[in-house]
Design a protein around this motif. Structure first.
Motif, PDB file in Angstrom:
ATOM      1  N   PHE A   1       3.775   5.783  -5.397  1.00 43.07           N
ATOM      2  CA  PHE A   1       3.686   5.781  -6.851  1.00 43.07           C
ATOM      3  C   PHE A   1       2.654   6.803  -7.323  1.00 43.07           C
ATOM      4  O   PHE A   1       2.926   7.616  -8.209  1.00 43.07           O
ATOM      5  CB  PHE A   1       3.329   4.377  -7.349  1.00 43.07           C
ATOM      6  CG  PHE A   1       3.105   4.292  -8.827  1.00 43.07           C
ATOM      7  CD1 PHE A   1       4.174   4.360  -9.707  1.00 43.07           C
ATOM      8  CD2 PHE A   1       1.831   4.143  -9.343  1.00 43.07           C
ATOM      9  CE1 PHE A   1       3.972   4.281 -11.073  1.00 43.07           C
ATOM     10  CE2 PHE A   1       1.616   4.062 -10.702  1.00 43.07           C
ATOM     11  CZ  PHE A   1       2.695   4.135 -11.572  1.00 43.07           C
ATOM     12  N   PHE A   2       1.471   6.787  -6.729  1.00 44.63           N
ATOM     13  CA  PHE A   2       0.425   7.719  -7.152  1.00 44.63           C
ATOM     14  C   PHE A   2       0.754   9.153  -6.759  1.00 44.63           C
ATOM     15  O   PHE A   2       0.429  10.093  -7.490  1.00 44.63           O
ATOM     16  CB  PHE A   2      -0.939   7.289  -6.612  1.00 44.63           C
ATOM     17  CG  PHE A   2      -1.476   6.072  -7.320  1.00 44.63           C
ATOM     18  CD1 PHE A   2      -1.731   6.102  -8.682  1.00 44.63           C
ATOM     19  CD2 PHE A   2      -1.692   4.892  -6.633  1.00 44.63           C
ATOM     20  CE1 PHE A   2      -2.197   4.989  -9.353  1.00 44.63           C
ATOM     21  CE2 PHE A   2      -2.165   3.763  -7.292  1.00 44.63           C
ATOM     22  CZ  PHE A   2      -2.416   3.812  -8.654  1.00 44.63           C
ATOM     23  N   LYS A   3       1.433   9.335  -5.636  1.00 39.94           N
ATOM     24  CA  LYS A   3       1.843  10.687  -5.246  1.00 39.94           C
ATOM     25  C   LYS A   3       2.835  11.276  -6.239  1.00 39.94           C
ATOM     26  O   LYS A   3       2.880  12.486  -6.433  1.00 39.94           O
ATOM     27  CB  LYS A   3       2.439  10.686  -3.837  1.00 39.94           C
ATOM     28  CG  LYS A   3       1.414  10.713  -2.750  1.00 39.94           C
ATOM     29  CD  LYS A   3       2.076  10.889  -1.394  1.00 39.94           C
ATOM     30  CE  LYS A   3       1.009  10.974  -0.316  1.00 39.94           C
ATOM     31  NZ  LYS A   3       1.615  11.148   1.008  1.00 39.94           N
ATOM     32  N   SER A   4       3.624  10.419  -6.882  1.00 38.37           N
ATOM     33  CA  SER A   4       4.579  10.930  -7.865  1.00 38.37           C
ATOM     34  C   SER A   4       3.849  11.605  -9.026  1.00 38.37           C
ATOM     35  O   SER A   4       4.344  12.582  -9.590  1.00 38.37           O
ATOM     36  CB  SER A   4       5.496   9.813  -8.372  1.00 38.37           C
ATOM     37  OG  SER A   4       4.790   8.891  -9.175  1.00 38.37           O
ATOM     38  N   PHE A   5       2.660  11.107  -9.362  1.00 32.88           N
ATOM     39  CA  PHE A   5       1.870  11.747 -10.412  1.00 32.88           C
ATOM     40  C   PHE A   5       1.339  13.105  -9.943  1.00 32.88           C
ATOM     41  O   PHE A   5       1.245  14.042 -10.736  1.00 32.88           O
ATOM     42  CB  PHE A   5       0.709  10.845 -10.852  1.00 32.88           C
ATOM     43  CG  PHE A   5       1.156   9.691 -11.687  1.00 32.88           C
ATOM     44  CD1 PHE A   5       1.403   9.845 -13.039  1.00 32.88           C
ATOM     45  CD2 PHE A   5       1.348   8.443 -11.119  1.00 32.88           C
ATOM     46  CE1 PHE A   5       1.826   8.782 -13.819  1.00 32.88           C
ATOM     47  CE2 PHE A   5       1.774   7.369 -11.885  1.00 32.88           C
ATOM     48  CZ  PHE A   5       2.016   7.537 -13.232  1.00 32.88           C
ATOM     49  N   VAL A   6       1.011  13.193  -8.676  1.00 36.54           N
ATOM     50  CA  VAL A   6       0.560  14.475  -8.116  1.00 36.54           C
ATOM     51  C   VAL A   6       1.693  15.492  -8.200  1.00 36.54           C
ATOM     52  O   VAL A   6       1.488  16.634  -8.618  1.00 36.54           O
ATOM     53  CB  VAL A   6       0.067  14.300  -6.661  1.00 36.54           C
ATOM     54  CG1 VAL A   6      -0.212  15.649  -6.010  1.00 36.54           C
ATOM     55  CG2 VAL A   6      -1.167  13.408  -6.621  1.00 36.54           C
TER      56      VAL A   6
ATOM     57  N   ARG B   1       0.834  -1.210   0.000  1.00 37.98           N
ATOM     58  CA  ARG B   1       0.000   0.000   0.000  1.00 37.98           C
ATOM     59  C   ARG B   1       0.865   1.254   0.000  1.00 37.98           C
ATOM     60  O   ARG B   1       0.580   2.216  -0.710  1.00 37.98           O
ATOM     61  CB  ARG B   1      -0.924   0.003   1.217  1.00 37.98           C
ATOM     62  CG  ARG B   1      -2.366  -0.182   0.884  1.00 37.98           C
ATOM     63  CD  ARG B   1      -3.306   0.089   2.038  1.00 37.98           C
ATOM     64  NE  ARG B   1      -2.769  -0.085   3.365  1.00 37.98           N
ATOM     65  CZ  ARG B   1      -2.889  -1.174   4.118  1.00 37.98           C
ATOM     66  NH1 ARG B   1      -3.534  -2.208   3.652  1.00 37.98           N
ATOM     67  NH2 ARG B   1      -2.383  -1.231   5.321  1.00 37.98           N
ATOM     68  N   ASN B   2       1.926   1.250   0.800  1.00 36.15           N
ATOM     69  CA  ASN B   2       2.824   2.404   0.853  1.00 36.15           C
ATOM     70  C   ASN B   2       3.511   2.631  -0.491  1.00 36.15           C
ATOM     71  O   ASN B   2       3.680   3.769  -0.915  1.00 36.15           O
ATOM     72  CB  ASN B   2       3.868   2.228   1.958  1.00 36.15           C
ATOM     73  CG  ASN B   2       3.278   2.429   3.335  1.00 36.15           C
ATOM     74  OD1 ASN B   2       2.235   3.066   3.486  1.00 36.15           O
ATOM     75  ND2 ASN B   2       3.929   1.878   4.340  1.00 36.15           N
TER      76      ASN B   2
END
Length: 123
Positions: free
Chosen positions: A13-18, A7-8
């Motif tokens: 990974f998704f925060k990198s898109f942010v 999960r971390n």
């Protein structure tokens, strides 16, 4: 790897898109040349619809637009990094900024030539 670690990893990974989106937005908001290229891209896209580009031509256009935006983002990153490192006028700082701007210029000229090769026969 247990589910919490997984999960971390996904979260990072998704925060990198942010973060990437924030960088694109900030550059689009503050950099005049990026804004110019965005306007030019919109004009090219409209013209592409008007002249009914082929799928291959669309792919070329999207590669050129994506390449132009990518180079503008890299140029901005280099400029900001150089500015962060030194606030003095230094020949190497100038050379780094000029080279990055030159890369954008080369790609812009080549993109214009390719655009003319695609669009002129359709007029």
């Amino acid at each position: 790897m247990d589910s919490k670690d997984h999960r971390n990893e996904l979260n990072r990974f998704f925060k990198s898109f942010v973060h990437a989106g924030r960088g694109i937005w900030e550059t689009a908001r503050t950099e005049r040349n990026f804004q110019f290229h965005a306007a030019a891209a919109c004009a090219v896209l409209i013209c592409g619809f008007l002249v009914e580009l082929s799928i291959i031509e669309w792919m070329i256009i999207f590669l050129l637009i994506g390449g132009m935006f990518s180079l503008e983002l890299l140029n901005t990153a280099i400029e900001h990094t150089v500015d962060l490192i030194t606030d003095k006028h230094h020949p190497l700082a100038k050379a780094a900024k000029d080279a990055a701007a030159g890369a954008v210029c080369v790609f812009a000229v080549i993109s214009c030539i390719i655009g003319l090769l695609i669009f002129l026969p359709k007029l």
